[in-house]
Motif scaffolding. Structure first.
Motif, PDB file in Angstrom:
ATOM      1  N   ALA A 193       0.911  -1.173   0.163  1.00 30.78           N
ATOM      2  CA  ALA A 193      -0.059  -0.210  -0.013  1.00 30.78           C
ATOM      3  C   ALA A 193       0.689   1.176   0.410  1.00 30.78           C
ATOM      4  O   ALA A 193       2.048   1.357   0.644  1.00 30.78           O
ATOM      5  CB  ALA A 193      -0.788   0.001   1.144  1.00 30.78           C
ATOM      6  N   VAL A 194       0.748   2.173  -0.718  1.00 35.59           N
ATOM      7  CA  VAL A 194       1.221   3.626  -0.690  1.00 35.59           C
ATOM      8  C   VAL A 194      -0.003   4.554  -0.844  1.00 35.59           C
ATOM      9  O   VAL A 194      -0.670   4.499  -1.878  1.00 35.59           O
ATOM     10  CB  VAL A 194       2.247   3.440  -2.022  1.00 35.59           C
ATOM     11  N   GLY A 195       0.359   5.673  -0.242  1.00 34.80           N
ATOM     12  CA  GLY A 195      -0.362   6.871  -0.369  1.00 34.80           C
ATOM     13  C   GLY A 195       0.020   7.790   0.720  1.00 34.80           C
ATOM     14  O   GLY A 195       0.727   7.749   1.598  1.00 34.80           O
ATOM     15  N   ARG A 196      -0.824   8.935   0.723  1.00 35.98           N
ATOM     16  CA  ARG A 196      -0.508  10.019   1.828  1.00 35.98           C
ATOM     17  C   ARG A 196      -1.443   9.702   2.986  1.00 35.98           C
ATOM     18  O   ARG A 196      -2.668   9.318   2.858  1.00 35.98           O
ATOM     19  CB  ARG A 196      -1.069  11.367   1.309  1.00 35.98           C
ATOM     20  N   SER A 197      -0.877  10.047   4.167  1.00 35.72           N
ATOM     21  CA  SER A 197      -1.601   9.929   5.590  1.00 35.72           C
ATOM     22  C   SER A 197      -1.856  11.315   5.816  1.00 35.72           C
ATOM     23  O   SER A 197      -0.906  11.955   5.938  1.00 35.72           O
ATOM     24  CB  SER A 197      -0.876   9.185   6.482  1.00 35.72           C
ATOM     25  N   PRO A 198      -2.841  11.556   6.365  1.00 32.20           N
ATOM     26  CA  PRO A 198      -4.098  10.825   6.463  1.00 32.20           C
ATOM     27  C   PRO A 198      -5.005  10.684   5.205  1.00 32.20           C
ATOM     28  O   PRO A 198      -6.255  10.081   5.328  1.00 32.20           O
ATOM     29  CB  PRO A 198      -4.693  11.270   7.678  1.00 32.20           C
ATOM     30  N   ALA A 199      -5.006  11.589   4.113  1.00 30.95           N
ATOM     31  CA  ALA A 199      -5.621  11.522   3.062  1.00 30.95           C
ATOM     32  C   ALA A 199      -6.175  10.293   2.233  1.00 30.95           C
ATOM     33  O   ALA A 199      -7.243   9.853   2.060  1.00 30.95           O
ATOM     34  CB  ALA A 199      -5.344  12.379   1.958  1.00 30.95           C
ATOM     35  N   ASP A 200      -4.984   9.497   2.087  1.00 31.45           N
ATOM     36  CA  ASP A 200      -5.426   8.256   1.482  1.00 31.45           C
ATOM     37  C   ASP A 200      -5.463   6.971   2.123  1.00 31.45           C
ATOM     38  O   ASP A 200      -6.232   6.094   1.790  1.00 31.45           O
ATOM     39  CB  ASP A 200      -4.080   7.846   0.254  1.00 31.45           C
ATOM     40  N   LEU A 201      -4.513   6.966   3.055  1.00 31.05           N
ATOM     41  CA  LEU A 201      -4.158   5.758   4.013  1.00 31.05           C
ATOM     42  C   LEU A 201      -4.440   6.276   5.542  1.00 31.05           C
ATOM     43  O   LEU A 201      -3.903   7.352   5.781  1.00 31.05           O
ATOM     44  CB  LEU A 201      -2.868   5.049   4.093  1.00 31.05           C
ATOM     45  N   HIS A 202      -4.875   5.310   6.199  1.00 32.27           N
ATOM     46  CA  HIS A 202      -5.140   5.582   7.754  1.00 32.27           C
ATOM     47  C   HIS A 202      -4.527   4.410   8.552  1.00 32.27           C
ATOM     48  O   HIS A 202      -4.259   3.558   8.017  1.00 32.27           O
ATOM     49  CB  HIS A 202      -6.292   6.065   8.135  1.00 32.27           C
ATOM     50  N   GLU A 203      -4.431   4.682   9.672  1.00 25.74           N
ATOM     51  CA  GLU A 203      -3.763   3.468  10.640  1.00 25.74           C
ATOM     52  C   GLU A 203      -4.469   2.194  10.602  1.00 25.74           C
ATOM     53  O   GLU A 203      -3.932   0.920  10.568  1.00 25.74           O
ATOM     54  CB  GLU A 203      -3.636   3.654  12.149  1.00 25.74           C
ATOM     55  N   ALA A 204      -5.832   2.048  10.387  1.00 27.40           N
ATOM     56  CA  ALA A 204      -6.674   1.057  10.252  1.00 27.40           C
ATOM     57  C   ALA A 204      -6.348   0.365   9.064  1.00 27.40           C
ATOM     58  O   ALA A 204      -6.631  -0.987   9.001  1.00 27.40           O
ATOM     59  CB  ALA A 204      -8.142   1.470  10.350  1.00 27.40           C
ATOM     60  N   VAL A 205      -5.821   0.872   8.054  1.00 25.17           N
ATOM     61  CA  VAL A 205      -5.715   0.134   6.753  1.00 25.17           C
ATOM     62  C   VAL A 205      -4.389  -0.673   6.998  1.00 25.17           C
ATOM     63  O   VAL A 205      -4.343  -1.871   6.589  1.00 25.17           O
ATOM     64  CB  VAL A 205      -5.419   1.308   5.667  1.00 25.17           C
ATOM     65  N   ALA A 206      -3.502  -0.180   7.791  1.00 24.65           N
ATOM     66  CA  ALA A 206      -2.406  -1.122   8.234  1.00 24.65           C
ATOM     67  C   ALA A 206      -2.697  -2.181   9.099  1.00 24.65           C
ATOM     68  O   ALA A 206      -2.470  -3.384   8.827  1.00 24.65           O
ATOM     69  CB  ALA A 206      -1.318  -0.093   9.185  1.00 24.65           C
ATOM     70  N   TRP A 207      -3.818  -2.305   9.917  1.00 23.93           N
ATOM     71  CA  TRP A 207      -4.308  -3.185  10.633  1.00 23.93           C
ATOM     72  C   TRP A 207      -4.926  -4.212   9.690  1.00 23.93           C
ATOM     73  O   TRP A 207      -4.465  -5.398   9.581  1.00 23.93           O
ATOM     74  CB  TRP A 207      -5.556  -2.678  11.471  1.00 23.93           C
ATOM     75  N   TRP A 208      -5.767  -3.852   8.662  1.00 28.94           N
ATOM     76  CA  TRP A 208      -6.136  -4.848   7.729  1.00 28.94           C
ATOM     77  C   TRP A 208      -5.195  -5.299   6.946  1.00 28.94           C
ATOM     78  O   TRP A 208      -5.345  -6.551   6.567  1.00 28.94           O
ATOM     79  CB  TRP A 208      -7.225  -3.824   6.826  1.00 28.94           C
TER      80      TRP A 208
END
Length: 167
Positions: free
Chosen positions: A16-31
């Protein structure tokens, strides 16, 4: 997912690659952690990051997801701050999958990259798990443990001094 993401846009290029928090947030890492364990069908994996405060937060979330993946009871080796090369060496030596996290920028507009590796220490691609991870997240298929015995644990690596289990 509580805050949906554009899975096709951010789950690509081996992770996964993107800007935090606009594209990715910490819950995405959990998933990503939970889905990576489930798609790799593994009971052991390793995770490392570059030490940036944002990548550290995302790594903590990924670790939490990885121990909460279906019936795998995954032992997740938290290597902490390491180079990507060091992680790849550890994955190769153990023939286990893993993840490496990097961040660049300020906390409010940070480019985060989460690279998922297969058992050969090669970034996953569409055929080796990435498409399945993306599908699970897009369909909101939560890979939670099937029972209490199925929950894994994180073991922090302490360099030459061995390992320490975390609660």
């Amino acid at each position: 997912m509580l805050f949906p993401i554009d899975t096709a846009a951010v789950i690509r290029d081996g992770g996964a690659v993107g800007r935090s928090p606009a594209d990715l947030h910490e819950a995405v890492a959990w998933w990503l952690g939970a889905c990576h364990v489930a798609t790799q069908r593994t009971s052991v994996m390793a995770v490392a990051h570059d030490g940036h405060p944002v990548s550290r937060r995302f790594a903590d979330s990924l670790l939490s997801g990885a121990i909460n993946a279906e019936h795998y009871a995954c032992l997740v080796r938290d290597l902490g701050i390491q180079s990507e090369e060091t992680l790849v060496q550890a994955l190769t030596a153990g023939a286990i999958p893993g993840a490496y996290l990097t961040a660049d920028g300020e906390a409010t507009n940070c480019l985060i990259r989460i690279t998922l590796y297969d058992r050969r220490a090669v970034p996953v691609d569409e055929e080796t798990g990435l498409a399945e991870v993306r599908r699970r997240i897009a369909e909101d298929r939560v890979p939670i443990p099937v029972n209490a015995r199925s929950k894994g644990r994180v073991v922090r690596t302490l360099g030459d001094h061995g390992e320490e289990a975390t609660p």
